[in-house]
Structure formats: structure tokens, C-alpha cells
Design a protein around this motif. Sequence first.
Motif, PDB file in Angstrom:
ATOM      1  N   GLY A 316      30.729   9.691   9.917  1.00  0.00           N
ATOM      2  CA  GLY A 316      30.030   9.870   8.771  1.00  0.00           C
ATOM      3  C   GLY A 316      29.172   8.711   8.649  1.00  0.00           C
ATOM      4  N   SER A 317      29.552   7.562   9.208  1.00  0.00           N
ATOM      5  CA  SER A 317      28.537   6.253   9.013  1.00  0.00           C
ATOM      6  C   SER A 317      27.512   6.209  10.351  1.00  0.00           C
ATOM      7  CB  SER A 317      29.423   5.118   8.665  1.00  0.00           C
ATOM      8  OG  SER A 317      30.175   4.794  10.020  1.00  0.00           O
ATOM      9  N   GLY A 318      28.097   7.146  11.375  1.00  0.00           N
ATOM     10  CA  GLY A 318      27.362   6.999  12.648  1.00  0.00           C
ATOM     11  C   GLY A 318      27.383   5.538  13.248  1.00  0.00           C
ATOM     12  N   ARG A 319      28.559   4.917  12.944  1.00  0.00           N
ATOM     13  CA  ARG A 319      28.813   3.339  13.445  1.00  0.00           C
ATOM     14  C   ARG A 319      29.964   3.359  14.072  1.00  0.00           C
ATOM     15  NH1 ARG A 319      25.125  -0.169  11.629  1.00  0.00           N
ATOM     16  NH2 ARG A 319      26.619  -1.930  11.632  1.00  0.00           N
ATOM     17  N   VAL A 320      30.302   2.292  14.572  1.00  0.00           N
ATOM     18  CA  VAL A 320      31.585   1.782  15.194  1.00  0.00           C
ATOM     19  C   VAL A 320      32.404   1.076  14.278  1.00  0.00           C
ATOM     20  CG1 VAL A 320      33.067   0.907  17.012  1.00  0.00           C
ATOM     21  CG2 VAL A 320      30.650   1.997  17.631  1.00  0.00           C
ATOM     22  N   LEU A 321      33.360   1.144  13.665  1.00  0.00           N
ATOM     23  CA  LEU A 321      34.252   0.326  12.923  1.00  0.00           C
ATOM     24  C   LEU A 321      35.027  -0.623  13.785  1.00  0.00           C
ATOM     25  CD1 LEU A 321      35.235   2.992  10.025  1.00  0.00           C
ATOM     26  CD2 LEU A 321      33.080   1.613  10.608  1.00  0.00           C
ATOM     27  N   ARG A 322      35.088  -1.893  13.256  1.00  0.00           N
ATOM     28  CA  ARG A 322      35.958  -2.747  14.045  1.00  0.00           C
ATOM     29  C   ARG A 322      37.087  -3.203  13.140  1.00  0.00           C
ATOM     30  NH1 ARG A 322      32.482  -6.742  15.299  1.00  0.00           N
ATOM     31  NH2 ARG A 322      32.879  -7.977  13.564  1.00  0.00           N
ATOM     32  N   PHE A 323      38.430  -3.200  13.532  1.00  0.00           N
ATOM     33  CA  PHE A 323      39.675  -3.640  13.097  1.00  0.00           C
ATOM     34  C   PHE A 323      40.424  -4.781  13.615  1.00  0.00           C
ATOM     35  CE2 PHE A 323      38.560   0.765  11.767  1.00  0.00           C
ATOM     36  CZ  PHE A 323      38.659   0.835  10.592  1.00  0.00           C
ATOM     37  N   HIS A 324      40.984  -5.663  12.765  1.00  0.00           N
ATOM     38  CA  HIS A 324      42.125  -6.250  13.550  1.00  0.00           C
ATOM     39  C   HIS A 324      43.125  -5.411  13.378  1.00  0.00           C
ATOM     40  CE1 HIS A 324      40.443 -10.139  13.962  1.00  0.00           C
ATOM     41  NE2 HIS A 324      39.552  -9.978  13.013  1.00  0.00           N
ATOM     42  N   TYR A 325      43.983  -5.243  14.580  1.00  0.00           N
ATOM     43  CA  TYR A 325      45.076  -4.287  14.504  1.00  0.00           C
ATOM     44  C   TYR A 325      46.474  -5.107  14.605  1.00  0.00           C
ATOM     45  CZ  TYR A 325      48.132  -0.320  15.989  1.00  0.00           C
ATOM     46  OH  TYR A 325      49.046   0.551  15.975  1.00  0.00           O
ATOM     47  N   ASP A 326      47.286  -4.759  13.667  1.00  0.00           N
ATOM     48  CA  ASP A 326      48.603  -5.450  13.619  1.00  0.00           C
ATOM     49  C   ASP A 326      48.633  -6.902  13.571  1.00  0.00           C
ATOM     50  OD1 ASP A 326      51.458  -5.313  13.244  1.00  0.00           O
ATOM     51  OD2 ASP A 326      51.884  -4.303  15.153  1.00  0.00           O
ATOM     52  N   ASP A 327      47.528  -7.336  13.024  1.00  0.00           N
ATOM     53  CA  ASP A 327      47.440  -8.856  13.191  1.00  0.00           C
ATOM     54  C   ASP A 327      46.951  -9.593  11.987  1.00  0.00           C
ATOM     55  OD1 ASP A 327      47.015 -11.308  14.204  1.00  0.00           O
ATOM     56  OD2 ASP A 327      44.783 -10.966  14.994  1.00  0.00           O
ATOM     57  N   ALA A 328      48.138  -9.658  10.977  1.00  0.00           N
ATOM     58  CA  ALA A 328      47.801 -10.011   9.335  1.00  0.00           C
ATOM     59  C   ALA A 328      47.072 -11.738   9.644  1.00  0.00           C
ATOM     60  CB  ALA A 328      49.071  -9.927   8.873  1.00  0.00           C
ATOM     61  N   ASP A 329      47.405 -12.248  10.326  1.00  0.00           N
ATOM     62  CA  ASP A 329      46.992 -13.543  10.245  1.00  0.00           C
ATOM     63  C   ASP A 329      45.646 -13.900  11.158  1.00  0.00           C
ATOM     64  OD1 ASP A 329      47.813 -13.778  12.863  1.00  0.00           O
ATOM     65  OD2 ASP A 329      49.593 -15.167  12.528  1.00  0.00           O
ATOM     66  N   ARG A 330      45.281 -12.911  11.758  1.00  0.00           N
ATOM     67  CA  ARG A 330      44.039 -12.808  12.591  1.00  0.00           C
ATOM     68  C   ARG A 330      43.843 -13.806  13.777  1.00  0.00           C
ATOM     69  NH1 ARG A 330      39.608  -9.893   8.851  1.00  0.00           N
ATOM     70  NH2 ARG A 330      40.897  -8.226   8.011  1.00  0.00           N
ATOM     71  N   ASP A 331      44.793 -14.079  14.492  1.00  0.00           N
ATOM     72  CA  ASP A 331      44.798 -14.939  15.490  1.00  0.00           C
ATOM     73  C   ASP A 331      44.732 -14.259  16.917  1.00  0.00           C
ATOM     74  OD1 ASP A 331      47.180 -13.894  15.800  1.00  0.00           O
ATOM     75  OD2 ASP A 331      48.333 -15.974  15.465  1.00  0.00           O
ATOM     76  N   GLY A 332      44.374 -12.936  16.857  1.00  0.00           N
ATOM     77  CA  GLY A 332      44.108 -12.295  18.215  1.00  0.00           C
ATOM     78  C   GLY A 332      45.673 -11.937  18.831  1.00  0.00           C
ATOM     79  N   VAL A 333      46.778 -12.024  18.127  1.00  0.00           N
ATOM     80  CA  VAL A 333      47.944 -11.752  18.605  1.00  0.00           C
ATOM     81  C   VAL A 333      48.857 -10.792  17.958  1.00  0.00           C
ATOM     82  CG1 VAL A 333      50.309 -12.649  19.426  1.00  0.00           C
ATOM     83  CG2 VAL A 333      48.173 -14.043  19.555  1.00  0.00           C
ATOM     84  N   LEU A 334      49.305  -9.693  18.502  1.00  0.00           N
ATOM     85  CA  LEU A 334      50.017  -8.678  17.470  1.00  0.00           C
ATOM     86  C   LEU A 334      51.165  -9.308  16.826  1.00  0.00           C
ATOM     87  CD1 LEU A 334      50.208  -5.582  20.253  1.00  0.00           C
ATOM     88  CD2 LEU A 334      48.725  -5.865  18.000  1.00  0.00           C
ATOM     89  N   ASP A 335      51.404  -9.117  15.602  1.00  0.00           N
ATOM     90  CA  ASP A 335      52.221  -9.688  14.720  1.00  0.00           C
ATOM     91  C   ASP A 335      53.840  -9.512  15.319  1.00  0.00           C
ATOM     92  OD1 ASP A 335      50.541 -10.529  12.873  1.00  0.00           O
ATOM     93  OD2 ASP A 335      50.693  -8.894  11.799  1.00  0.00           O
ATOM     94  N   PRO A 336      54.268  -8.429  16.043  1.00  0.00           N
ATOM     95  CA  PRO A 336      55.666  -8.538  16.301  1.00  0.00           C
ATOM     96  C   PRO A 336      55.824  -9.260  17.642  1.00  0.00           C
ATOM     97  CG  PRO A 336      54.481  -6.210  16.074  1.00  0.00           C
ATOM     98  CD  PRO A 336      53.309  -6.827  15.795  1.00  0.00           C
ATOM     99  N   LEU A 337      54.561  -9.910  18.256  1.00  0.00           N
ATOM    100  CA  LEU A 337      54.681 -10.773  19.625  1.00  0.00           C
ATOM    101  C   LEU A 337      54.252 -12.194  18.902  1.00  0.00           C
ATOM    102  CD1 LEU A 337      53.849  -8.561  22.472  1.00  0.00           C
ATOM    103  CD2 LEU A 337      56.030  -9.115  21.633  1.00  0.00           C
TER     104      LEU A 337
END
Length: 435
Positions: A316-337
Motif C-alpha cells: 500500500g505504501s510501497g515502503r518497508v515498515l520497521r518494527f521493534h518485535y516483542d521488545d517493549a523496552d526497545r533494548d534490542g532483546v526479546l521480552d521473554p528473554l
Amino acid sequence: RGRRNPDYPRRFLQGAMRRATSAVVAAVAVVLVLPGAASAALFGADGSFGSGRQADGRFIQIGGVATDNAGRVYVADSGSGRIEVFDSGEAGNGYLTSIGEGVLVQPVGVEVDLRNRIFVADQGRDKVVEFDTLNDKAPFMREWGGSGTELGKMSQPRFVYADRSGLIYNTEAGNARVQWFTPKDKQMTPVSAFGTADQPPFTTPEGLVRDDSTGQVYVSNLSSTDGAVRVYDNRGFYLGQIAGPGSGPGQVSSPRGIAMDPLGRLVVVDSGNNRLQVFNPFTAGSDFLEADSADVSGPVDIAFAPGAYAYVTDAGSGRVLRFHYDDADRDGVLDPLDNCPGLANPDQSDMDRDGLGDACDPDADGDGVPNEADKCPTSRRGPDANGDGCSDTVMARRAVKCSTTRGTKRARAACAARKRAAVRRALAQAHARGR
């Protein structure tokens, strides 16, 4: 196309996370078996980027997406006949280069294996094309397929997946099948294929991913009326259906790319419903976990990258969307780990190795003295005669006023010897006190 094999979490989950304790591993197991475990949104929007070659920044016809070990992002542009490559999320996803110009006609799916070799499903020529690593300038290596229905030939190849043993899988919309190949004598030789239409209606196979831990293959059916995601064993025998047609939770419409996330959950790009859906794997019951619209419009594919990033190609936008995945505090580490969930601590340091990160541990060095009352909050556990939180051995070393890093080699060595002697005396005194 799909992501990723069981070795991937070791590079997706970086640094001290590799030293996760049994308590953290148990938490992961809970995530994989409980439908309610995905209570927090898994996808946190973190910007987007467009084509590095088009003046308006829009890909002409955006297709599949893949990532390599360094977090670089590979995006298929079916309309321009090339793969565009971008830097990692940490580096800002700047445009780096393009691959396949003059070779590719209509690339749809793209994949990068564990060696960082690049594979492209080229629907325009009914072939899969392999390029060497980006570090080697990504030269053309070989291609296989060609128009036809017999084994080894292809009709409208869509998405491609490379497993950790070197097998290459691809879907074919024209032949309604999945086919896989193995390297032999510097060529790719067909191994086998299975038709997805044997259990109708499933006539337009699109995305695929193989769970390398079980050998099971997941395939999506690109249909607005008969959309589904099914699972097959390693011989191609039908095992069951993960999701059927519809718009409700756990239902799909025109599903496209599918992937295994770094914790083994199945992620489906539900294009017709403009959302991303997450399921437990087939072996864990295939429970629906979460649906997230994530501001997507006609999403095509998804790939995961180091630093807890996820990338979604969006038609739809013709772009790449970037997300933090399963990382609420956005420290680059998955929340379960994450050893400090909710508090950003990218280094995951855990001095006393109790499974609780130093950033959120009230007694970081594990000496029994709370941080706020500890005069030596970073000293390891040891004899502490006065209970001030400072190990007697640490204080003994500090009491010897000399340097082990400055001065002549002889002076540094003499200082080190004096400090060792002071530590031995402190330990002897602690032993005499019975501490």
C-alpha cells in the motif's frame, strides 16, 4: 518464503542474552504454549524506508524481504527487476546497493541463508537465482528451474526458503506445488515436490517456511476466498491447517509471506485483512496468539533481524515498515528473554548470575547488601567482616597503594605480587573468623 532456523536466536538475541538462565528458558516455554501469553503488542512501530533507486522513494512493485547475519535488509522489487539492499536498523537502514540488474526479470521472493548467500525466486523467468554474499559484491553464482511441469522445472515461482542443511525450497503458483533442491557438483538438483491442491481448495501456494527443528513445512494459499495456512511433514504429507479463510482472529484472507520468529512462533502476513497474525507452531497446538494491524496496507512479507527488529514489505505504501518485535523496552532483546523486562538494558549484564539484570537487581553483586547501602555495589560475593558490602579481598587489594598498569614492568609485577599477598592475608583472617 520464511524465516528462520533454530540457530538464528543466537544472533538475533545478542550479547549476554546467550547466558540466559533456566528461569528465563522456562518463561520462553510459557510463551510458546499459552494463547494468552501475547498480552502486550508484539509489534512496535519504528519508522519506515523506501526505495533507494526510485525518485519518489516508492518501490515499483514491492515483494519479499530478507535479512542477513549483520542485520542488512534485502528487498525484492518485482517491478524493477532487482533486489535493493539496505544497512541494518542500528545503522539507520540506509541504501547500500542493488543486486540482480540485467539478470532478474520479476523477482518475488528473496532469501539469505546462514552463509549470507542470496536466493531469489524470479517469476519472470520461472527460475530461482543464487548470488554470492554481499561482502563479496554479490556476484551471480547459478540458477535453476525453467518453464515446465516436470520435476526440476517451474511455473510462477513465488517465495523461496533455505534451510540450515543447504536445501532450497520454493512455491510455484502455476504448478500448485512446493519443490525443493539440493546442491550437487556445483549445481542444484531437484529432490522432490508435493502438490498443495491434493487437499482442495489450496491451489495458489505463496509463502513458505520450514521449521528446521521438526522438518515441518508451512505454506500459505494466496486466495481471498480460500485463504489458509497449512502444514506438511518433511515428505510433503498433509498434517493439518493452522488458519482458514475469514476475517476473525486466527482467520486469513490472501495470506502471503510466513515466518518463524526467533522463539519458534509462526507469523503470518495476512494481506487481505491488512494485519500480521501470530500462532504457536503446529507441535505446540497451533494456538492463535495475536493479530496486529500495525498500520500495514497490503503487507507482503516479513523478516526478522538482530536487535529485535522485524521488517514488513508493504504494498500500500510501497515502503518497508520497521518494527521493534516483542521488545517493549526497545533494548534490542526479546521480552521473554530479557533479564530486566520493561527497563532498557541492552548489554543484559548480570554480575551475580541470578537471572536478574544488574539494571533492575536490588542487590546487583549478590552479596546480601542492598545496592543503596552497598559501599562496593560491583564487588563479587566474598568475606565481608564489617557487613558494608565490600568484600574484604577487594578492600585488601585497594589498601595496597601501587599500580599494576603504570610504571616499569618490574614495578607492575611487584605491585601485583603485593596485592595477591594482601588478598591471601584477608582470606586467612576471614577463615580464622569462621566467615
